[in-house]
Motif scaffolding. Structure first.
Motif, mmCIF file in Angstrom:
data_model
loop_
_atom_site.group_PDB
_atom_site.id
_atom_site.type_symbol
_atom_site.label_atom_id
_atom_site.label_comp_id
_atom_site.label_asym_id
_atom_site.label_seq_id
_atom_site.Cartn_x
_atom_site.Cartn_y
_atom_site.Cartn_z
ATOM 1 N N PRO B 128 0.826 -1.209 0.000
ATOM 2 C CA PRO B 128 0.000 0.000 0.000
ATOM 3 C C PRO B 128 0.862 1.263 0.000
ATOM 4 O O PRO B 128 1.949 1.268 0.587
ATOM 5 N N ASN B 130 -0.090 5.651 -0.136
ATOM 6 C CA ASN B 130 -1.029 6.748 -0.395
ATOM 7 C C ASN B 130 -0.613 7.625 -1.565
ATOM 8 O O ASN B 130 -1.447 8.229 -2.219
ATOM 9 N N SER B 136 -4.875 4.118 0.171
ATOM 10 C CA SER B 136 -4.528 2.712 0.424
ATOM 11 C C SER B 136 -3.729 2.545 1.719
ATOM 12 O O SER B 136 -3.598 1.433 2.231
ATOM 13 N N GLY B 137 -3.178 3.637 2.237
ATOM 14 C CA GLY B 137 -2.388 3.549 3.473
ATOM 15 C C GLY B 137 -0.924 3.806 3.209
ATOM 16 O O GLY B 137 -0.468 3.786 2.068
ATOM 17 N N CYS B 138 -0.197 4.075 4.289
ATOM 18 C CA CYS B 138 1.245 4.328 4.165
ATOM 19 C C CYS B 138 2.005 3.149 4.751
ATOM 20 O O CYS B 138 1.937 2.889 5.946
ATOM 21 N N SER B 139 2.731 2.440 3.892
ATOM 22 C CA SER B 139 3.501 1.286 4.368
ATOM 23 C C SER B 139 4.791 1.695 5.058
ATOM 24 O O SER B 139 5.363 0.917 5.812
ATOM 25 N N GLN B 155 0.448 12.362 8.275
ATOM 26 C CA GLN B 155 0.056 10.991 8.619
ATOM 27 C C GLN B 155 -0.004 10.141 7.349
ATOM 28 O O GLN B 155 0.289 8.957 7.372
ATOM 29 N N ALA B 156 -0.342 10.775 6.237
ATOM 30 C CA ALA B 156 -0.547 10.033 4.994
ATOM 31 C C ALA B 156 0.754 9.674 4.294
ATOM 32 O O ALA B 156 0.803 8.703 3.537
#
Lengths: 716, 325
Positions: B128, B130, B136-139, B155-156
Motif C-alpha cells: 500500500p 497513499n 490505500s495507506g502508508c507502508s 500521517q498520509a
C-alpha cells in the motif's frame, strides 16, 4: 579504482621456512613441437585473459545473447503473500493481450517428474512458501507483452500467518563441537570476552542476472544458462523433468558473475523449461530482473553470533566459544555454517562451537561469497580485535601468539599454514609497527583516522568427478572440460595448467569449456574450480604423454580424471591470509571511507598473477561492500526484502574503493593437489569486513557489532 | 508496464495541447525516472509526449542579471557550464552529487525537478502507498524509514524528495517558467513542491499539462561562495541521507545574510527560514550556527529508523557554515 601495481607475483622470505616440496606435476620430456623461442609454460605467469578481446568488443555471448530461432519471452507472476495458498487465478485478461502464447499456473503447468526439491517444484501446487514465489508465468512474443500480461494476472490467496524475522534465540542445533570445558575456562581466566554480533541478510547480485534460454527438441532439453556449472545444471534438472542426464545439453561459455548464486539451479530455470514445453517447440528466454533476484536466486542468512574468548594475562587463549544462529527457508534446509572457521583458527584447549538453524517463511538461502566463513570470520576477527585490546596486546601479535601447531579440531598437521607469514608481511607493507594502539585519537582535518587487521582463511578442497580430454591437432593442443568461467579467468588459467603439464608454451593450448559437450566438470564453487578441473587436466596431460610421448601423432587424444588424494586424510588443508585496512570516519557526519586496503594471502601456487590479483581485490571489495553497505531489509509485515534494487541495496561503487592491493607469499604445498593450488575464489572476502570494522574502531573508539557500518553508528 | 502511445512534440504549445487533451498523457524528458516507474507499474501513462527535443537546451545570461536554464539542458551539461560553476557553484556541486555520470547525461533540468520519491513502498506496487494509490495507506509508517522525512511529513506520507539539484535551486530562490493550457507563468522553486498533507499523490503545484520550459536563477553575489554538502551511505551514487545547500554573507564577524536549504529531510527541498532568521545579525561562530540548526530542527519528528537525521543534519549544517564563514 586505484590499484597499486605489482610486477612480481610472489615474494616473501618468511615463507621459505615452510615446506617447499614443489609440485608433483608429471615429469615429462620437453615437447619438441614447441617453437624454440617460446619457453614451456610455468604457473604464476601474468597472462592476459584469452576471452578479453571478445568481452571488450561485446562479442562474447552471455546466456541471453545466444542467437536462437523465433524466441518467445517469459515474465513471471510472484506471490504477494509470504505464506498460504493460491485460491484463485484469473488469467483471462492476460491471455487476451496480443502476442501472448501461454499463461502457466499451478493448475495447467506440465507436471514435473521429481518434486522432492521444493525450491524447484515450480507451479506444482497451490502452496505459497515465501513472498515472491512463482505463482504464474506468461509466455509471449515480446518481453514487453509478457510483462504487461503478467501484470494482468489476478491471483487470490488464502493467507496464513508468516514469520520471517530471526530473533536472538531459538532454532534447532545443526552442529556442535566440544573440546574441554568452555565454561570452566571462562570462569577462571584473567581476561574474558562475551559478545554477540550480527550480520544482516545479504544478496548476491552478479552483474549478469540469472538467465535461461530453454528449448525442447526430439533429443531432450537444451539450455543456455548463466551458471557456475553446466554439469550441476544437468544433474539437477534431468531428474526434475524425468530425463536421462544425456538428454540435457547445457551451454555457458561466459558467465557474468555468480558469487555462489549460480552454483545450483534455482526456480527461474525450471520455470523457463516448463514454459518451453508450452511454446510449440520455440525457445523461451527469461532474464530475472534485479528485483526478482531478491526473492528467487538465493541469499545469505542474517546471523546472530555469540563469541566467548578467555585468555591469560599474557594474551594466550584458553577458550574459544562460537555459537551461530541462522535462518533457513522452511521449504529447503541450508546451513550457512558461520561458526566453522573458529575450529581451526587459533589454539585453545577449551572450545565449543555450535550452529543453530531457525526455519522461516523466507526464500531459499544458498551459497554466497564464502558461505559460513565470511560472516563467521567477520565476528571472530572482530572479537579477536576486542580481545587483543582487552589483553593489551597488539592485534597482529595477539594472533601470532595464538597460532596453533596442529589443527585444533582434528589434531592433524596442516598441509601448509602461513597465516603468521601473511600477518608479518602485511604488517611490514602496511607500516604497522608505527601504529599507535590508542583508539579515537588521530584526526586529519574533519576526519578521524584508524587502521585495522583481521585474519582470513578458507578450506582447500578438490571435488571428485571432473574429467578432461586433450587432443593434438595441427601442432596445437585442444583441452576440453565442462568448466565455467564466471569472469574469474578460468579460460586462461586452465590453459596455463595444461601448458605446464604438457610442458609446452601457453600459446599452443586452446581451452574449450562451458558445455556439456565436453567432459564432466564439477561446479565453480567453494574455491574448488581450479583445484578440481586443474587436477583432471594434469591427469589427462600425464596420460597423453604416457601414451604418445613428446611427438604425438595428429589426432592423438587422451583423457584424465581427478584422482583421490592420498594426503587428504593426513592433513588439514586451508588457505590463509591477513587483511589490513585504513578507515576514515567524518567527525561531524559519521561518513565512513576506506582509503587503503591490503590483503596478503597464502593460497598455494598462484596460476595467473594477473587474474589472481583481480580476483583477490574483487573479493576484498566485496568485503568492503559487506562492511559498509550490504543489507537486505526484510519487512516483517510483508515478508519480503523491500530495498530490492541497486538504489536501496548498496554495493560498493568505484568511489568507495581507493587504494586496494593484494599480494601473496610464495607457498608450496605438495599435498593439496598436483598443481599445489589452494583456490582463491573466496579467501579475498574473508576477514576483509572485520579489518574495516576494526580500523573504524581504531579511528573512533566506537565498536560496531552489527553490520553494516553506516554513518549513524558513528554519529555523536 | 502497459502499452503506451509515444508522440514527439514540435514546440511547447503543441506539447501542452497533446497532454491537455489526454488524461493519461504525461511529458517525457530524459526518462531516467519515469521509464523505471513504468517498468515497475508505478506509473502507467497511456501516452508519452517527448519534450526532450524542444529548443530549451541552452544556458544563457538574462538581460537584467541572472541566468536562464532551458528545461531540456542535461544535468551533466548544466553542472559543467562556466556560468554555473563560477556564479552558482552550489548548483554545479549539487548536480554532480546526484545520480551517476550516465544518468546525468540523460536527465534534464525539468525532469530532475519532477522526479518522484524513491520510497521503497512507493516503488513497490505490491505494498500500500497513499502517494501511488490514494487512500490505500502508508507502508513506510511502521516499516523501513531510514530514508524518510523528519520535517513537514503528514500521517498520509513520510516520503522525501530525492533531488539534489532542487535543494540548490530552492536555496538560490530560483523560479521555474511554466507553459500551461492557459499560457505561461512563473513559480518559485521553493513553492513548486508541496508538503504531502492529505494529498501525497500531488508532488508539486503543477497541473497535469503544465510544462516546465526554463529555470531562472536570480543574480546573487553571495552565491559565488555557495556550497553543497551531501551526506550519504556511499561515496557516490546514493540518495542523500541529509544534504545542505548554503551561502553565507559575513562582514566583520557578523552574519549579514544566510541562505540555507536541506535535502533528504522532507517531501520538498526544505528552505531553512528559521535558521536563516536566527543567523541574521548573529556572530559567525560555531555556537550561533548550532543554535540556528537547532532552531530549524526543533519541530523535527523522526521515525523509527531515522532519528539520526536530526543530529546528522545539525552537524552537517554547522560544518558547512563553519567552512563558509
Amino acid at each position: 579504482m586505484r590499484v597499486s601495481p605489482r610486477n612480481s607475483p610472489a615474494f616473501g622470505t618468511e615463507a621459505a621456512a615452510v615446506e617447499t616440496g614443489g609440485t608433483s606435476l608429471a615429469a615429462v620430456a620437453p615437447a619438441e613441437t614447441a617453437p624454440a623461442e617460446v619457453a614451456p609454460e610455468r604457473l604464476g605467469a601474468s597472462r592476459e585473459r584469452l576471452d578479453g578481446p571478445a568481452k571488450v568488443t561485446g562479442t562474447a555471448p552471455y546466456a541471453y545473447e545466444h542467437p536462437v530461432e523465433e524466441p518467445a519471452y517469459l515474465h513471471p507472476v510472484q506471490a504477494t503473500i509470504a505464506r498460504g495458498r493460491v485460491t484463485s487465478i484469473d488469467t483471462g485478461a492476460a491471455e487476451a493481450v496480443p502476442g501472448v502464447l501461454a499463461v502457466l499456473t499451478h493448475t495447467n503447468a506440465p507436471r514435473l517428474a521429481d518434486t522432492e526439491d521444493a525450491e524447484l517444484a515450480v507451479l506444482q501446487s497451490d502452496a505459497v512458501a515465501f513472498r515472491g514465489q512463482f505463482v504464474a508465468a506468461v509466455v509471449a512474443e515480446t518481453p514487453e507483452s509478457a510483462r504487461h500480461a503478467a501484470d494482468l494476472v489476478r491471483v487470490g490467496y488464502g493467507e496464513q500467518p508468516h514469520e520471517v524475522e530471526l530473533g536472538p534465540e531459538g532454532g534447532t542445533p545443526a552442529a556442535r563441537t566440544d573440546h574441554g570445558d568452555l565454561e570452566a575456562a571462562m570462569a577462571s581466566a584473567a581476561v574474558v570476552l562475551d559478545r554477540t554480533y550480527t550480520t544482516p541478510m545479504q544478496h548476491n547480485n552478479p552483474m549478469e542476472p540469472h538467465t535461461t534460454i530453454a528449448q525442447w527438441t526430439a533429443d531432450g532439453l537444451t539450455l543456455h544458462e548463466s551458471t557456475q556449472g553446466v554439469y550441476s545444471v544437468r544433474s539437477v534438472v534431468a531428474p526434475v523433468f524425468g530425463l536421462d542426464p544425456e538428454q540435457v545439453q547445457v551451454f555457458a561459455p561466459h558467465v557474468g558473475g555468480g558469487f555462489g548464486s549460480k552454483g545450483l539451479p534455482h526456480a527461474p530455470l525450471v520455470l523457463t523449461a516448463l514454459a518451453a514445453q508450452r511454446s510449440g517447440g520455440r525457445p523461451v528466454k527469461f532474464a530475472v530482473t534485479r528485483q526478482q533476484m531478491f526473492a528467487l536466486t538465493g541469499h545469505r542468512t542474517p546471523t546472530s553470533q555469540r563469541i566467548r574468548l578467555a585468555a591469560d594475562d599474557r594474551g594466550r587463549l584458553s577458550a574459544i566459544g562460537h555459537d551461530a544462529l541462522e535462518h533457513t527457508a522452511r521449504i529447503k534446509e541450508f546451513s550457512e555454517g558461520s561458526s566453522t572457521a573458529s575450529g581451526i583458527m587459533y589454539a585453545a584447549p577449551n572450545r565449543r562451537i555450535t550452529q543453530r538453524l531457525v526455519p522461516r517463511d523466507v526464500p531459499v538461502t544458498s551459497w554466497m561469497r564464502a558461505p559460513g566463513h565470511c560472516p563467521g570470520m567477520h565476528v571472530l576477527e572482530t572479537a579477536m580485535d576486542e580481545m587483543a585490546q582487552a589483553c593489551g596486546v597488539d592485534p597482529v601479535e595477539f594472533r601470532i601468539r595464538n597460532e596453533p601447531e596442529l589443527d585444533p579440531l582434528s589434531g592433524k598437521p596442516f598441509s601448509s599454514r602461513n597465516l603468521v607469514a601473511c600477518l608479518r608481511e602485511g604488517a611490514r607493507r602496511f607500516d604497522w609497527q608505527r601504529r599507535d594502539p590508542a583508539a579515537g585519537v588521530r584526526r586529519e582535518g574533519d576526519w578521524l583516522v584508524g587502521t585495522g587487521v583481521a585474519a582470513s582463511t578458507y578450506p582447500t578442497h578438490v571435488f571428485p568427478g571432473s574429467s578432461a580430454r586433450i587432443r593434438y591437432e595441427g601442432g596445437r593442443y585442444a583441452v576440453f572440460i565442462g568448466a565455467a568461467d564466471l569472469g574469474t579467468g578460468a579460460w586462461t588459467a586452465l590453459a596455463q595448467i595444461a601448458a605446464e603439464a604438457l610442458e609446452v608454451p601457453f600459446e599452443v593450448v586452446d581451452p574449450h569449456i562451458g558445455s556439456t559437450e565436453f567432459p564432466t566438470a564439477t561446479v565453480a564453487g567453494g574455491s574448488t574450480g581450479i583445484t578440481s578441473w586443474g587436477s583432471a587436466i594434469v591427469q589427462a596431460a600425464t596420460s597423453f604423454r604416457d601414451q604418445y610421448g613428446t611427438q604425438p601423432p595428429e589426432g592423438a587424444e587422451a583423457e584424465g580424471a581427478t584422482q583421490p588424494n592420498p594426503d587428504a586424510e593426513r592433513f588439514s588443508m586451508h588457505a590463509f591470509g591477513a587483511q589490513f585496512a585504513e578507515v576514515r570516519v567524518h567527525a561531524d557526519t559519521g561518513e565512513i571511507r576506506v582509503p587503503r586496503m591490503l590483503g596478503v594471502f597464502a593460497a598455494g601456487r598462484i596460476v595467473n598473477a594477473r587474474t589472481a590479483r583481480s580476483q583477490l581485490i574483487g573479493g576484498m571489495t566485496m568485503g568492503l561492500s559487506m562492511a559498509l553497505h550490504e543489507h537486505s531489509v526484510l519487512d516483517s509485515r510483508f515478508g519480503h526484502v523491500v530495498n530490492h534494487d541497486f538504489a536501496g541495496y548498496h554495493i560498493a561503487a568505484h568511489a568507495d574503493v581507493d587504494s586496494i592491493e593484494a599480494a601473496w607469499i610464495d607457498e608450496h604445498d605438495p599435498h593439496v593437489n598436483p598443481m599445489g593450488t589452494k583456490g582463491i575464489g573466496e579467501i579475498g572476502i574473508v576477514g576483509a569486513a572485520a579489518a574495516v570494522g576494526n580500523a573504524a574502531y581504531h579511528a573512533t573508539g566506537v565498536r560496531v557489532r552489527d553490520l553494516p557500518l553506516t554513518p549513524e553508528k558513528f554519529l555523536r | 508496464m502497459i502499452p503506451f502511445d509515444y508522440r514527439r512534440a514540435t514546440d511547447a504549445e503543441a506539447a501542452v495541447d497533446l497532454v491537455h487533451g489526454h488524461p493519461g498523457a504525461t511529458f517525457l524528458g530524459g526518462g531516467t525516472n519515469l521509464v523505471d516507474r513504468m517498468k515497475l507499474g508505478v506509473s502507467e501513462p497511456e501516452m508519452l509526449v517527448d519534450v526532450s527535443r524542444l529548443p530549451y537546451d541552452t544556458v544563457e545570461p538574462l538581460p537584467g542579471g541572472g541566468v536562464r536554464i532551458g528545461s531540456a539542458v542535461p544535468n551533466s551539461d548544466l553542472a559543467a557550464h562556466p556560468l554555473i560553476r563560477e556564479q552558482y557553484p552550489v548548483l554545479s556541486q549539487a548536480l554532480l552529487a546526484g545520480a551517476s555520470g550516465q544518468l546525468r547525461n540523460l536527465a534534464t533540468t525539468g525532469g530532475n525537478l519532477l522526479q518522484r520519491t524513491r520510497c521503497v513502498y512507493f516503488q513497490d506496487v505490491t505494498t500500500p502507498c497513499n502517494k501511488r494509490e490514494p487512500g490505500s495507506g502508508c507502508s513506510a509508517r511502521g516499516g523501513y524509514t531510514r530514508q524518510h522525512a523528519i520535517l513537514g511529513a503528514s500521517q498520509a506520507c513520510v516520503a522525501t524528495h530525492p533531488s539534489d539539484m532542487a535543494v540548490a535551486l530552492a536555496m538560490l530562490d530560483a523560479t521555474v517558467q511554466v507553459q500551461g493550457p492557459d499560457g505561461s507563468r512563473k513559480i518559485p522553486v521553493a513553492e513548486l513542491h508541496r508538503l504531502p498533507g492529505d494529498e501525497p499523490e500531488r508532488d508539486t503545484v503543477l497541473g497535469q499539462a503544465d510544462l516546465i520550459t526554463a529555470v531562472d536563477l536570480p543574480e546573487l553575489a553571495m552565491a559565488t561562495r555557495s556550497t553543497y554538502r551531501k551526506v550519504r551511505d556511499r561515496a557516490s551514487y546514493a540518495f542523500a541521507l541529509v544534504s545542505v545547500a548554503a551561502a553565507l554573507d559575513v562582514a566583520d564577524g557578523t552574519v549579514r545574510q544566510a541562505r540555507i536549504a536541506f535535502g533528504g529531510l522532507a517531501h520538498k527541498p526544505w528552505r531553512a527560514a528559521r535558521a536563516e532568521e536566527t543567523l541574521r545579525g548573529a556572530p559567525a561562530t560555531e555556537e550561533a550556527f548550532r543554535a540556528a540548526a537547532e532552531a530549524e530542527l526543533a519541530e523535527a519528528t523522526p521515525l523509527a529508523d531515522n532519528a539520526f537525521k536530526v543530529p546528522m543534519s545539525r552537524n552537517t549544517l554547522v560544518s558547512v557554515l563553519r567552512d563558509l564563514a
